[in-house]
Design a protein around this motif. Sequence first.
Motif: not given
Lengths: 509, 257
Positions: A249, A262, A264, A275-281, A307, A309
């Motif tokens: 990354d 993304a 949300v 929750a940030w872990d799910e968001i693409p970077s 990232k 959201a």
Amino acid sequence: MTRAAGRALAAALIVALAAGQAMAAQGNAQNGKKVYERKCWWCHGKSGEADGPGAAFMIPPPRDFSLGVYKYKTSGAESPVPRDEDLFSIITNGMPGTSMPSWKEVLNEQERWDLVSYIKALTDMFEEGKNPPAIAIGERISSSPESIEKGKKLFVEAKCVECHGQAGRGDTMKKLKEDGGARVWPRNLWKPWTFRGGVEAENIFARISNGIPNTPMPAHAADKTGCGKLSVEDRWHVVNYVMSLADPDRQVKEGATVVPGAQVDALPKDENDPAWDEIPSAAFRLVPQIIQKERFFIPANDLIVVKVAFTADKVAFLLLVDDRTKSIVGDSTAEGLAWDELKPDAVAIQTPATVPESSEKPYFGHGDGSHPVTMMYWASGAAGQPDTSKLLTASGAGARTEGDAGAAGFASHASYHEGTWKIMMTRKLTTPNKDKETQFEIGRFIPIAFANWDGSNGEGGSKHTMTTWYWLLLKPATGSEVALYPALVFALLVGGQFAFSIIGRRKKR
Amino acid sequence: MKMLKPVLVVLTGYLLLKFGIPFIGSQLHPGTWPVVPTSVMKMYMFFLIVGTLMIYSFSEEGYAAVIQPAVNLYVDPARGTARMAVILAVGALGAYVTYQYVKPTFDAPVELRSIHPAPPSSVKACVKTYQLQGLKNPFREDKASFAKHVEEGGVVYFQNCYFCHGDRMLGKGPYYDGFNPLPANFVDVGTIAQLTESFVFWRIATGGPGLPSEGTPWVSAMPVWHELLTEEQVWKVIMFLYDYTGHSPRVTAPVHH
């Protein structure tokens, strides 16, 4: 051709090849001088003393060949000088993250060996006609969870952490200098593609064994009695641990120009929300501001990870910057690590004040008179004081006004952990000040750029790192038609064929 | 197998489009591989398939050869499994093609820029205005001090330009990958080799922001050098660019793309 003749020919070829290699290894210093005086002196200097015209504008400085001290060697502790192969390999592959490029595209193999001979002749440190042996590397211990776990422990015990940081991101506890006095930062081990002496296990093994001469990075090879430091086996465990740290990354993807926002239901609470872990970077290269006065030539940070959201009315940005120091003005640790007057660390997100209809954008360096830009700015501030966030509008370098952060719902929050700043900025998608502030629209490509100031590196004002324009896209959630239409087509086609087949069979009968 | 011929024709056409055209392009412009854009490719393939089917089913027996085996498959009671497979495969193919059409794409907008737009007739740098027509490098005539001027130009280059254009002039300086468009590659025949010195002077003096809008001045990181260098330094660095790369400046008007 008979079989014997074929074999003879093959043998002749092998002999010729071997002879070619031996000749190449010789190198002709006289020819090397000619190439050197055309390609290399600009940095390394006419007599190799690292005083070429380019030398003053770069950190690390070029190597001083008159000293005969080289950073990337595979010869053992008993030899102060590198092997011929080490020099050849550096000239061939270059040193990522420095001004020293790879020369294999422009100089042929013989020319590169000629250069090796020539730069060896610039000092009396090398013994005529001798090539020191390579260090013993034993047997490579292949990587496994156990080996990595051992390596991780040794990384602490051998005090690698004092310079490279607990997590290996180079957040040093001490201020480090090269022997010549130039600033040097420990490598961020999460980015092996920035290693200068190669990324293969053998390369890293050699670095750990020999250290990096001319810098504070110490040799870790155990001495002849096997005492002190790290045994061959231990060094392989550390190699495996170091290699396990690589984080894709943190690598710029070639050709990637879009930050995918993304959608949300609720924005993450803060910069550390899982929750940030799910968001693409998306990762972008930071380059120093070498375009307008006052230019800045010696950056420390080289990457920003982003990232995004958003909800129906708000957008949140998470910016990740690997920064070896947490610069809080007045903080004694921070002051001790700074190379210049300590300034706060800062980041900014830049977007056009009005999202352009055509391809025409504001000038990427802070816009211009007729095309202003909006900036969301955060700075780490001073000891005992809160950090600062500002919403700014700029029309050209230096020309800026502050906007109403409250009306725009603008806020930022940041924390520093083991060599990384995480900064979260939130804003409403739309603001009352429509002419001067970007109105974020879902589904639209919006130009976006970033800037970073590393306060311990003397960065402030026009001295900073930055990116050019990329794109922000707040991706609308995909509608049901994406599944519906293909399903319909499938049903129609299958049904149609069945009908055709049934009718056909009836007719036949 | 009469079906073989039309299938071969379509296949050959596909390969020609996929590899033949880029190959010809790569011969014309070495170092490039200009692929046919997907949308154009789809269109060509559609016409090719329809065209081939039409030609091969033109005659009565041709029609029989192409269509009959397909019809047989659908009506022959002995071939139930094959029929089922084909029916599902055709359905899946249709669904896939539809998905490709309706799925949201997030490709960044394509930005076209003219690399060598028409230069203005004059350039204003600081207080001085230069007429580009007939503008000459004042140091070119001074044959006696040629090497000295080139070396002084090299000093300018290694203190200002190599960060982007690179030590090797390949457009790959230590920071090149942070810029889009990428810094110009001076070794390539497509840059200074096809420009006059007056054009290069204009580009260096006024940088990215000096470009007309077809050159997308807002994204070019090329600095405005008249703000940072003297006129002499600009002429000398131009001497250095040509000397180091071995190119010669064009003497007629530059080619406009």
